[in-house]
Design an enzyme around this catalytic site. Structure first.
Site, PDB file in Angstrom:
ATOM      1  N   GLY A 112       0.804  -1.220   0.000  1.00 45.55           N
ATOM      2  CA  GLY A 112       0.000   0.000   0.000  1.00 45.55           C
ATOM      3  C   GLY A 112       0.831   1.261   0.000  1.00 45.55           C
TER       4      GLY A 112
ATOM      5  N   ALA B 290      -6.767   0.953  -5.673  1.00 51.68           N
ATOM      6  CA  ALA B 290      -6.617  -0.497  -5.541  1.00 51.68           C
ATOM      7  C   ALA B 290      -5.457  -0.848  -4.625  1.00 51.68           C
ATOM      8  CB  ALA B 290      -6.425  -1.125  -6.916  1.00 51.68           C
TER       9      ALA B 290
ATOM     10  N   GLU C 116       6.232  10.661 -14.867  1.00 48.82           N
ATOM     11  CA  GLU C 116       5.844   9.261 -14.682  1.00 48.82           C
ATOM     12  C   GLU C 116       5.753   8.508 -16.002  1.00 48.82           C
ATOM     13  OE1 GLU C 116       4.030   7.949 -11.422  1.00 48.82           O
ATOM     14  OE2 GLU C 116       5.121   9.461 -10.309  1.00 48.82           O
TER      15      GLU C 116
ATOM     16  N   ARG D 224       1.181  13.694 -10.031  1.00 48.83           N
ATOM     17  CA  ARG D 224       2.452  12.996 -10.285  1.00 48.83           C
ATOM     18  C   ARG D 224       3.170  13.485 -11.544  1.00 48.83           C
ATOM     19  NH1 ARG D 224       1.448   6.704  -8.560  1.00 48.83           N
ATOM     20  NH2 ARG D 224       0.014   7.094  -6.835  1.00 48.83           N
TER      21      ARG D 224
ATOM     22  N   HIS E  83      -2.793   8.256 -13.086  1.00 46.87           N
ATOM     23  CA  HIS E  83      -2.130   8.484 -14.375  1.00 46.87           C
ATOM     24  C   HIS E  83      -3.192   8.688 -15.443  1.00 46.87           C
ATOM     25  CE1 HIS E  83       1.376   5.897 -12.688  1.00 46.87           C
ATOM     26  NE2 HIS E  83       1.707   7.177 -12.623  1.00 46.87           N
TER      27      HIS E  83
ATOM     28  N   ASP F 220      -3.379   7.244 -18.225  1.00 43.43           N
ATOM     29  CA  ASP F 220      -3.783   6.000 -18.885  1.00 43.43           C
ATOM     30  C   ASP F 220      -4.850   5.233 -18.109  1.00 43.43           C
ATOM     31  OD1 ASP F 220      -2.301   4.805 -16.848  1.00 43.43           O
ATOM     32  OD2 ASP F 220      -0.846   3.847 -18.171  1.00 43.43           O
TER      33      ASP F 220
ATOM     34  N   CYS G 245      -0.640  -0.705 -17.888  1.00 45.36           N
ATOM     35  CA  CYS G 245       0.448  -0.389 -16.960  1.00 45.36           C
ATOM     36  C   CYS G 245       1.638  -1.312 -17.170  1.00 45.36           C
ATOM     37  CB  CYS G 245      -0.028  -0.520 -15.514  1.00 45.36           C
ATOM     38  SG  CYS G 245      -1.048   0.842 -14.923  1.00 45.36           S
TER      39      CYS G 245
END
Length: 416
Positions: free
Chosen positions: A20, A27, A162, A194, A230, A232, A347
């Site tokens: 985590g 998630a 990123e 990010r 992100h 995506d 990812c």
């Protein structure tokens, strides 16, 4: 020179665990403290690569990083056996498996010098990912040592970068000039932003991109706040198709207008929030899919199995495929172990448009080579890791031994 898109998938490392460590990744936070299954996770990734090969796609790999990262702990003067638990977990993170964050790629068709440019992502926002870039740089400089490539070091902090997870390219073909889109965050509604605007600008300059065909676009605060850490997670592009959620961008109308002016034949497939709420899109990773063009010219969407388990998402997908849009085919893959840590099919892969003959062949795979990799994973990867095991010296040694065995199989012992 025949340019094709190669998907380089990160092999899930033997230290895969649920610590985590990634605030804003719903998630990863929800599953923190659960028992992970590194062997199953890695074999799921291999199965996804096998499925891509069966579709006629070209497939590459990026091996796991050195874990635990003892050198990183040493820079913090941290004794591995006495370090704070979160530091140990950060040193053991298997996050390099998500290769979409390895680098940002601009193919030769877009760059001033006619080379394919790769800039390694600094991932500086999250401590457990901030120490990835030196090893990523070493791998990419080995894989792409041919003069057809230029591999750049990471953008320096404090500008967060990123990688390809916040970058999209649209073009009529691989060998035609494209439009490159760098997506950055401005506000995150309590979650960290990010990707910084200045990082995208720096990468575009380093790659020698045409400013007239380079767009810098803000992600919507609503998307980041909902868990789209992100771009995506809410948008993906391939060839002349942009597939995005209605709430993906801060100003979608302005973006779409610019794209239509630059690429009149573009197809924008926007999923309305009324049909698929943002929460459902993120939970199912509808957009964290591989949008690919098959050898037949047909576009396919490679989705996690969770898409079928989310009623609003599956209903919308069935309607889309039944229509006359550009995406004609749906393929489902099981990457549940990765999904539980916050990473879907997109990812796990880094897209590189290039001539495969210019890539170090040790980083390319066929079915036979995947079988050999799977055999190493099956005998060397841990079956399970409980968070309480992360301090075990025996676990650390077994993880190091497993990675070394794989690198020997791949003839990549220079990376040990």
């Amino acid at each position: 020179m025949a340019l094709v898109e190669i998907n380089f998938d990160g092999i899930v490392g033997p230290s895969h665990n649920y610590a985590g460590l990634s605030p804003g990744n719903l998630a990863a936070s929800a599953n923190a403290g659960q028992v992970s299954h590194p062997r199953a996770a890695a074999l799921e990734g291999i199965a996804k690569m096998r499925a891509n090969l069966a579709l006629g796609l070209t497939q590459g790999i990026l091996p796991p990083h050195r874990r635990p990262d003892r050198a990183w702990l040493a820079t913090l003067a941290a004794d591995p056996e006495k370090a704070d638990p979160w530091l140990r977990a950060a040193a053991l993170s298997a996050s390099p498996m998500w290769a979409a964050n390895a680098a940002t790629i601009s193919p030769a068709s877009d760059t001033a010098d006619g080379r394919c440019h790769l800039t390694v992502a600094n991932l500086q926002t999250m401590p457990h990912r901030s120490h990835e870039w030196p090893e990523t740089l070493a791998q990419l400089r080995l894989a792409f040592a041919h003069p057809a490539f230029a591999v750049h070091r990471a953008i320096p902090p404090p500008f967060g970068d990123e990688g390809a997870a916040n970058h999209m390219r649209l073009a009529p073909s691989h060998d035609a000039p494209g439009v490159e889109i760098f997506v950055h965050g401005v506000a995150g509604g309590g979650h960290p932003v990010r990707q910084h605007l200045e990082a995208g600008r720096a990468v575009a300059r380093a790659h020698g991109l045409d400013p007239a065909r380079t767009l810098h676009v803000a992600q919507s605060e609503a998307a980041i706040a909902a868990g789209a850490f992100h771009n995506d997670v809410v948008a993906v592009a391939d060839r002349l198709t942009l597939f995005a959620h209605e709430q993906a961008f801060a100003d979608p109308h302005a973006l779409y207008a610019e794209l239509r002016a630059l690429l009149p034949e573009i197809a924008i497939v926007e999923v309305p929030a009324a049909a698929v709420p943002l929460a459902d899109a993120i939970r199912s990773y509808l957009f964290n899919a591989q949008l690919v063009t098959l050898p037949t010219g047909e576009q396919a969407l490679i989705l996690p199995a969770e898409a079928r388990e989310t009623p609003s998402v599956w209903r919308w997908l069935e309607g889309m495929v039944a229509g006359n849009g550009p995406i004609r085919r749906i393929e489902l893959v099981d990457v549940r172990q990765s999904m539980r840590n916050g990473g879907g099919p997109a990812c796990l892969r880094l897209r590189v448009v290039c001539d495969p003959a210019t890539v170090d062949p040790r980083f390319l795979v066929d079915a036979g080579r995947l079988d050999r990799i799977a055999a190493v994973i099956d005998r060397a990867w841990p079956d399970s890791i409980d968070p309480d095991m992360l301090a075990s010296p025996d676990l650390w040694v077994s993880i190091e031994r497993a990675r070394a065995t794989l690198l020997a199989e791949l003839d990549l012992t220079a990376l040990i």
